[in-house]
Scaffold this active site. Sequence first.
Site, PDB file in Angstrom:
ATOM      1  N   ASP A 212       0.828  -1.196   0.000  1.00  0.00           N
ATOM      2  CA  ASP A 212       0.000   0.000   0.000  1.00  0.00           C
ATOM      3  C   ASP A 212       0.868   1.253   0.000  1.00  0.00           C
ATOM      4  OD1 ASP A 212      -2.757   1.173   0.434  1.00  0.00           O
ATOM      5  OD2 ASP A 212      -1.766   1.933   2.232  1.00  0.00           O
ATOM      6  N   GLU A 272      14.712 -14.876  -0.700  1.00  0.00           N
ATOM      7  CA  GLU A 272      15.123 -16.034   0.091  1.00  0.00           C
ATOM      8  C   GLU A 272      14.102 -17.162   0.020  1.00  0.00           C
ATOM      9  OE1 GLU A 272      15.917 -14.889   4.082  1.00  0.00           O
ATOM     10  OE2 GLU A 272      17.134 -13.141   3.503  1.00  0.00           O
TER      11      GLU A 272
END
Length: 552
Positions: A212, A272
């Site tokens: 956002d 990751e």
Amino acid sequence: MTIAIPTATGLVADRDWWRGAVIYQIYPRSYQDSNGDGIGDLKGITARLPYVASLGVDAIWISPFFMSPMKDFGYDVSDYRNVDPIFGHLADFDALIAEAHGLGIRVMIDLVLSHTSDQHAWFVESRSSRFNPKADWYVWADSKPDGTPPNNWLSIFGGSAWQWDATRLQYYMHNFLTSQPDLNLHNPEVQDALLSVERFWLDRGVDGFRLDTINFYFHDRQLRDNPALAPERRNATTAPAVNPYNYQEHIYDKNQPENLAFLQRFRAVMDEYPAIAAVGEVGDSQIGLEIAGEYTSGGDKMHMCYAFEFLAPDPLTPARVAEVQHAFERAAPEGWACWAFSNHDVVRHVSRWGQDIADHDAHAKFLASLLMSLRGSVCIYQGEELALPEADLAFEDLQDPYGIQFWPDFKGRDGCRTPMVWDAEAPNGGFGEGRPWLPVPAEHLPRAVSVQEQDMRSVLHHYRRFLAFRKAHPAFAKGEIEFKAYEAPLLGFHRTHGNDTLFCLFNLSAEPVTAPRPEERLEVLSGHGFNSHLGDERITLPAWSGFFARLV
């Protein structure tokens, strides 16, 4: 306590899944109420996931469901690591993830990192004194000598962006409601805390994030005044025209260069994990595309961004479509766009662009097909597959503080947030047994899922057809785009992926038109739901329609 992390049993680990993906946005308060309290919840979403899967979308984006006092309906977070009780529990979210993955749907969640609720424990501690461990976790500043705010920055929700705090005898910054204080991301501890939140949800199995107000994360350290914006440059995309927020050029209260390094840190965490993606919302009327270009450059920040160009009220003309696509390519030559015509913050596009159009359904089908034919990923907002119009609510029914503030010139965002209509014969359109938090408009009931399922010509079935058509031709998802020379109301372009080139032609008008047949040899494509015709010399397109062929 050990958490059982759901596995993506119905998914293939594809780090590039987001490129050209179609993402279905769910506003949880308004999707499905499972317990009769009038508010949609996570169990309700889970129950409706087979319907979502039937559309053929690749992922869902769920608007905030975190702990919140709900003054901005979840975009004011008081605990990032927990589900608000009105939506359910963490176990309900885990069940949602498992069901979605089993159906082959990825799950993206809406992270609000620029600000928190004033009831978040971080802010409660920060405002308690000027010398506590979190004293610098938010944007605090002394007043001017005369007691007025530190500078001229304005809030999107009206008035100054600064609120006086009687305990610290300082002002704190809020780009939105006074109850939404801005975090100070210049502080490395704040960044670390937010990255920890990111890891928490990745460990629970989410497939990505919608971020956002991504360009609001940092502010100018010197707190310099924003300059005035010339009247001819004012644009009511970021804020309604009645809001003085549009009177400033917002070069100091957002869009700061320090954000690039933070986005790199955020991306490094995502990398990751397998097959994670993020889309950033860029809220800026003047330079939104340029910012989107910066944030998607280099392959080490956002995977994709969307600006407000197609969420604006500007008429959708052939020239406008080509102009926006070209502008993004210039601003982000190595980036990727995510296009949307509607979301939870703007007037639904069938109303915004179709107030005077007689054939509502034909227009809605055309808009869906155009959106899904452009280069970029796509966000579809719940209910647009039913061609729901904007609801016209009475003032006493409004919940949105934005609309209440600027009524009647701007009616806020409630008109696009009314409950989903599932069953025309059931109480509240099948949304739930209790009185809904917003009324179900009577004009929405004939467009309920139960009605449209029975009619193969419905807008709902057109969305399904076109989504299947898009998936059958990878050039739509991954291909380049090249616009061809046509005069309005025609819009034509090629989509090319490898050795495969598709020819797309659209009629953006309420009257049938013809176009010269291209010189290239064409294989007409079917399955898209339009009745255009290729003749010996010309292509005939009915009103609000498209024509699709492969170059052979």
